[in-house]
Design a protein around this motif. Structure first.
Motif, PDB file in Angstrom:
ATOM      1  N   VAL A   1       8.760  16.904  33.609  1.00 60.55           N
ATOM      2  CA  VAL A   1       7.837  16.373  32.598  1.00 60.55           C
ATOM      3  C   VAL A   1       8.615  15.372  31.754  1.00 60.55           C
ATOM      4  N   PRO A   2       8.138  14.144  31.603  1.00 57.44           N
ATOM      5  CA  PRO A   2       8.923  13.101  30.933  1.00 57.44           C
ATOM      6  C   PRO A   2       9.401  13.468  29.546  1.00 57.44           C
ATOM      7  N   ASP A   3       8.562  14.088  28.715  1.00 64.39           N
ATOM      8  CA  ASP A   3       9.011  14.440  27.368  1.00 64.39           C
ATOM      9  C   ASP A   3       8.278  15.681  26.903  1.00 64.39           C
ATOM     10  N   SER A   4       8.696  16.200  25.740  1.00 68.16           N
ATOM     11  CA  SER A   4       8.150  17.467  25.253  1.00 68.16           C
ATOM     12  C   SER A   4       6.683  17.370  24.910  1.00 68.16           C
ATOM     13  N   THR A   5       6.203  16.181  24.570  1.00 69.34           N
ATOM     14  CA  THR A   5       4.785  16.030  24.226  1.00 69.34           C
ATOM     15  C   THR A   5       3.912  16.318  25.431  1.00 69.34           C
ATOM     16  N   ASP A   6       4.297  15.737  26.594  1.00 68.64           N
ATOM     17  CA  ASP A   6       3.540  16.013  27.808  1.00 68.64           C
ATOM     18  C   ASP A   6       3.603  17.493  28.158  1.00 68.64           C
ATOM     19  N   GLY A   7       4.737  18.125  27.843  1.00 67.42           N
ATOM     20  CA  GLY A   7       4.886  19.530  28.194  1.00 67.42           C
ATOM     21  C   GLY A   7       3.973  20.431  27.416  1.00 67.42           C
ATOM     22  N   ASP A   8       3.379  19.930  26.310  1.00 64.88           N
ATOM     23  CA  ASP A   8       2.481  20.770  25.531  1.00 64.88           C
ATOM     24  C   ASP A   8       1.101  20.885  26.172  1.00 64.88           C
ATOM     25  N   ASP A   9       0.810  20.078  27.188  1.00 67.02           N
ATOM     26  CA  ASP A   9      -0.508  20.055  27.804  1.00 67.02           C
ATOM     27  C   ASP A   9      -0.499  20.900  29.071  1.00 67.02           C
ATOM     28  N   PRO A  10      -1.117  22.098  29.056  1.00 69.85           N
ATOM     29  CA  PRO A  10      -1.111  22.951  30.248  1.00 69.85           C
ATOM     30  C   PRO A  10      -1.703  22.251  31.452  1.00 69.85           C
ATOM     31  N   ALA A  11      -2.643  21.349  31.227  1.00 75.52           N
ATOM     32  CA  ALA A  11      -3.274  20.675  32.356  1.00 75.52           C
ATOM     33  C   ALA A  11      -2.303  19.755  33.072  1.00 75.52           C
ATOM     34  N   ALA A  12      -1.203  19.368  32.390  1.00 73.41           N
ATOM     35  CA  ALA A  12      -0.246  18.457  33.003  1.00 73.41           C
ATOM     36  C   ALA A  12       0.742  19.173  33.907  1.00 73.41           C
ATOM     37  N   ALA A  13       0.719  20.524  33.935  1.00 72.50           N
ATOM     38  CA  ALA A  13       1.660  21.270  34.764  1.00 72.50           C
ATOM     39  C   ALA A  13       1.398  20.985  36.238  1.00 72.50           C
ATOM     40  N   PRO A  14       2.399  20.503  36.984  1.00 68.44           N
ATOM     41  CA  PRO A  14       2.202  20.132  38.374  1.00 68.44           C
ATOM     42  C   PRO A  14       2.140  21.345  39.291  1.00 68.44           C
ATOM     43  N   ALA A  15       1.559  21.163  40.435  1.00 70.85           N
ATOM     44  CA  ALA A  15       1.441  22.242  41.413  1.00 70.85           C
ATOM     45  C   ALA A  15       2.650  22.245  42.337  1.00 70.85           C
ATOM     46  N   LEU A  16       2.942  23.410  42.895  1.00 77.99           N
ATOM     47  CA  LEU A  16       4.037  23.509  43.844  1.00 77.99           C
ATOM     48  C   LEU A  16       3.631  22.882  45.175  1.00 77.99           C
ATOM     49  N   PRO A  17       4.598  22.331  45.918  1.00 76.13           N
ATOM     50  CA  PRO A  17       4.297  21.756  47.216  1.00 76.13           C
ATOM     51  C   PRO A  17       4.157  22.848  48.274  1.00 76.13           C
ATOM     52  N   SER A  18       4.207  22.462  49.550  1.00 73.21           N
ATOM     53  CA  SER A  18       4.111  23.440  50.626  1.00 73.21           C
ATOM     54  C   SER A  18       5.181  24.508  50.450  1.00 73.21           C
ATOM     55  N   THR A  19       4.869  25.733  50.883  1.00 71.92           N
ATOM     56  CA  THR A  19       5.705  26.898  50.599  1.00 71.92           C
ATOM     57  C   THR A  19       7.050  26.825  51.322  1.00 71.92           C
ATOM     58  N   PRO A  20       8.183  26.881  50.598  1.00 74.26           N
ATOM     59  CA  PRO A  20       9.503  26.924  51.242  1.00 74.26           C
ATOM     60  C   PRO A  20       9.812  28.344  51.711  1.00 74.26           C
ATOM     61  N   TRP A  21      10.837  28.493  52.538  1.00 70.88           N
ATOM     62  CA  TRP A  21      11.145  29.809  53.092  1.00 70.88           C
ATOM     63  C   TRP A  21      11.535  30.802  52.011  1.00 70.88           C
ATOM     64  N   HIS A  22      12.140  30.323  50.919  1.00 73.29           N
ATOM     65  CA  HIS A  22      12.639  31.230  49.882  1.00 73.29           C
ATOM     66  C   HIS A  22      11.604  31.503  48.791  1.00 73.29           C
ATOM     67  N   GLU A  23      10.352  31.161  49.029  1.00 74.83           N
ATOM     68  CA  GLU A  23       9.312  31.441  48.040  1.00 74.83           C
ATOM     69  C   GLU A  23       9.227  32.919  47.667  1.00 74.83           C
ATOM     70  N   PRO A  24       9.408  33.877  48.623  1.00 71.16           N
ATOM     71  CA  PRO A  24       9.387  35.295  48.226  1.00 71.16           C
ATOM     72  C   PRO A  24      10.424  35.632  47.164  1.00 71.16           C
ATOM     73  N   LEU A  25      11.580  34.958  47.178  1.00 71.32           N
ATOM     74  CA  LEU A  25      12.605  35.211  46.166  1.00 71.32           C
ATOM     75  C   LEU A  25      12.124  34.751  44.797  1.00 71.32           C
ATOM     76  N   ARG A  26      11.497  33.592  44.749  1.00 65.71           N
ATOM     77  CA  ARG A  26      10.985  33.071  43.479  1.00 65.71           C
ATOM     78  C   ARG A  26       9.932  34.003  42.899  1.00 65.71           C
ATOM     79  N   VAL A  27       9.008  34.444  43.761  1.00 66.88           N
ATOM     80  CA  VAL A  27       7.929  35.329  43.315  1.00 66.88           C
ATOM     81  C   VAL A  27       8.499  36.669  42.844  1.00 66.88           C
ATOM     82  N   ALA A  28       9.437  37.234  43.623  1.00 70.74           N
ATOM     83  CA  ALA A  28      10.020  38.539  43.273  1.00 70.74           C
ATOM     84  C   ALA A  28      10.809  38.471  41.975  1.00 70.74           C
ATOM     85  N   LEU A  29      11.485  37.347  41.741  1.00 69.01           N
ATOM     86  CA  LEU A  29      12.237  37.189  40.496  1.00 69.01           C
ATOM     87  C   LEU A  29      11.290  37.091  39.305  1.00 69.01           C
TER      88      LEU A  29
END
Length: 499
Positions: free
Chosen positions: A118-146
């Motif tokens: 996110v370019p700056d903290s102002t943009d980060g205040d907008d939940p709608a600006a949160a980007p989506a994750l791309p195609s699932t990588p092999w280590h996605e289960p680790l991210r979810v479990a953490l």
């Protein structure tokens, strides 16, 4: 649950203990008033609180790293604060070690992988600006479990680093299959992580990596072999020092040498001959430290060289490295004729490539153990009071070490326990025996624990007082061959080869 709400709830739970709701200076004198149950409960809550905080810390470290990229130059977050790397910045804030800071950055970067900065903290205040994750990588289960609390940041990093990145060349279908294999490995390790020391978890991840990639295992073995080195120097006080970097095979040999000599000091098996008991008693009473004993032993080896017989140096228990392989030793093989597979050291399960297995078979031969599709060795029942050497070998192939939950003692440090007391008619059969280290064997006999098994189902550990039993699982690194077992219609028996 909201991460901050979770932190507040855990702090509120701790505040319920009056002994802990005191000034910091008074905490030690008040904490000692807690009951045993309260100590354990409070420790569990503090650990959960620390894990929540570590997750939040990792995410923030990842954000800091994302804003400190090389292309940002002096305008990056770390550089702007006067630090060369994000890890240095994190270390200055946490006061921890460089290794801890580097791990936090690695974990944080993995959690943010695919999420654009996110370019700056102002943009980060907008939940709608949160980007989506791309195609699932092999280590996605680790991210979810953490993120959902099933893994700590340390456990997640151990699995990710241990498994490494799959190297795939060729068609997208092949890449998809390999990524799926790494994903399944990550999911299995997440399940095993509970109650497993993080060092053992990282080791298990490396072993699985070598099983999934036997060609890479051969390359990694060769690289470590090339790194073997001996360096000696004298310090300013005239003290001589040395540093050794072992290759995999010789490292195992040195471990076996020290284990054979020091086993009585490290809690080895008790059921030995009268002469061995006397020798063990002398060793236990020796005033030297384990480190001094190890040094003296290695120096004796250097002096004795080939002139001494093994029994002169080691006594009755001579060292050796037993390798276990679950597969057909005839192939497949690469263009150089090397076996494309991996075997394992019986103690610890370290993976070794096919070239080492071939050489070991050539030098020492093999012992074959036949098992059913669940990994149970073919019954070698005896009417003797104690388990024979061949039976113990079969138990080692099945159990991989002490089966007590959370214990990492290797097979050579274990004793065979009759789950049906011999004095009450229990037979010395493979399927009614289990490996336990000396400490846990004594715990079971002296403190009311019990192990049961219905036929050839899982072993169950019953705590004293009728608490819920715990399922015991094999510690063998090669248990992948029958865990999960093949479908019921499959009647093929597997063969475990020990060199």
């Amino acid at each position: 649950m909201n991460i901050l709400s979770s932190l507040r709830d855990r702090v509120a739970r701790l505040a319920a203990w009056d002994e802990l709701d005191v000034e910091v200076s008074a905490l030690p004198s008040h904490a000692v008033r807690l009951s045993d149950v309260s100590v354990l409960d409070a420790l569990a809550d503090v650990t959960a609180l620390a894990n929540d905080a570590a997750r939040l810390q990792a995410v923030l470290a990842g954000v800091a790293a994302q804003r400190s990229r090389r292309e940002d130059g002096a305008g990056g977050l770390a550089a702007g604060q006067g630090f060369a790397t994000p890890a240095s910045l994190i270390q200055s804030i946490t006061g921890g070690t460089k290794a801890d800071a580097s791990r936090q950055v690695r974990v944080g970067v993995a959690l943010l992988e695919g999420i654009e900065r996110v370019p700056d903290s102002t943009d980060g205040d907008d939940p709608a600006a949160a980007p989506a994750l791309p195609s699932t990588p092999w280590h996605e289960p680790l991210r979810v479990a953490l993120l959902d609390g099933r893994l700590t940041s340390v456990q997640s990093d151990a699995i990710r680093v241990g498994l490494g990145e799959p190297v795939v060349a060729g068609r997208s279908a092949a890449r998809s299959a390999v990524n799926e294999a790494w994903t399944l490995a990550a999911e299995g390790l997440i399940i095993e992580a509970t109650g497993m020391p993080v060092e053992e978890l990282g080791k298990r991840a490396r072993i699985i990596r070598d099983l999934l990639d036997p060609t890479g295992a051969e390359e990694r073995f060769a690289r470590r072999y090339e790194n073997r080195a001996y360096r000696a120097w004298i310090d300013a006080d005239g003290q001589r020092h040395a540093r050794i970097t072992y290759d995999d095979e010789m490292g195992l040999w040195v471990d076996a040498i020290l284990d054979a000599a020091l086993r009585p000091r490290r809690g080895g098996p008790r059921f030995v001959t009268a002469g061995e008991r006397e020798s063990a008693a002398h060793l236990r009473d020796d005033p030297r430290t384990n480190e001094q004993l190890a040094y003296d032993l290695l120096m004796d080896l250097v002096r004795a060289g080939s002139l001494a017989t093994a029994s002169d140096v080691f006594g009755t228990r001579q060292p050796g490295v037993r390798l276990v392989m679950v597969n057909d030793i005839a192939g497949p093989r690469d263009a150089f004729g090397r076996l494309i597979d991996t075997g394992h050291a019986e103690n610890g399960g370290d993976a070794l490539p096919g070239s080492v297995i071939d050489r070991a078979i050539c030098v020492t031969g093999t012992v074959t153990i036949t098992t059913d599709r669940h990994g149970n060795p073919l019954d070698l029942g005896r009417t003797h009071r104690t388990y024979t050497a061949r039976q113990t070998l079969a138990l080692a192939a099945r159990d991989g070490g002490c089966m007590w939950t959370g214990c990492t003692r290797p097979a050579s440090y274990c004793e065979a326990h009759h789950i049906d007391p011999y004095s009450e008619g229990g037979r010395t059969d493979i399927d009614r025996g289990i490996l336990l280290c000396r400490h846990h064997h004594m715990t079971l006999h002296n403190h009311g624990w019990k192990i049961s098994r219905d036929g050839r189902a899982d072993f169950l550990l019953h705590p004293p007082g009728g608490a819920t039993p715990v399922t015991l699982t094999s510690k063998a690194a090669w248990k992948w061959a029958w865990d999960p077992p093949p479908p019921p219609e499959c009647t093929t028996w597997r063969t475990v080869t020990s060199a």
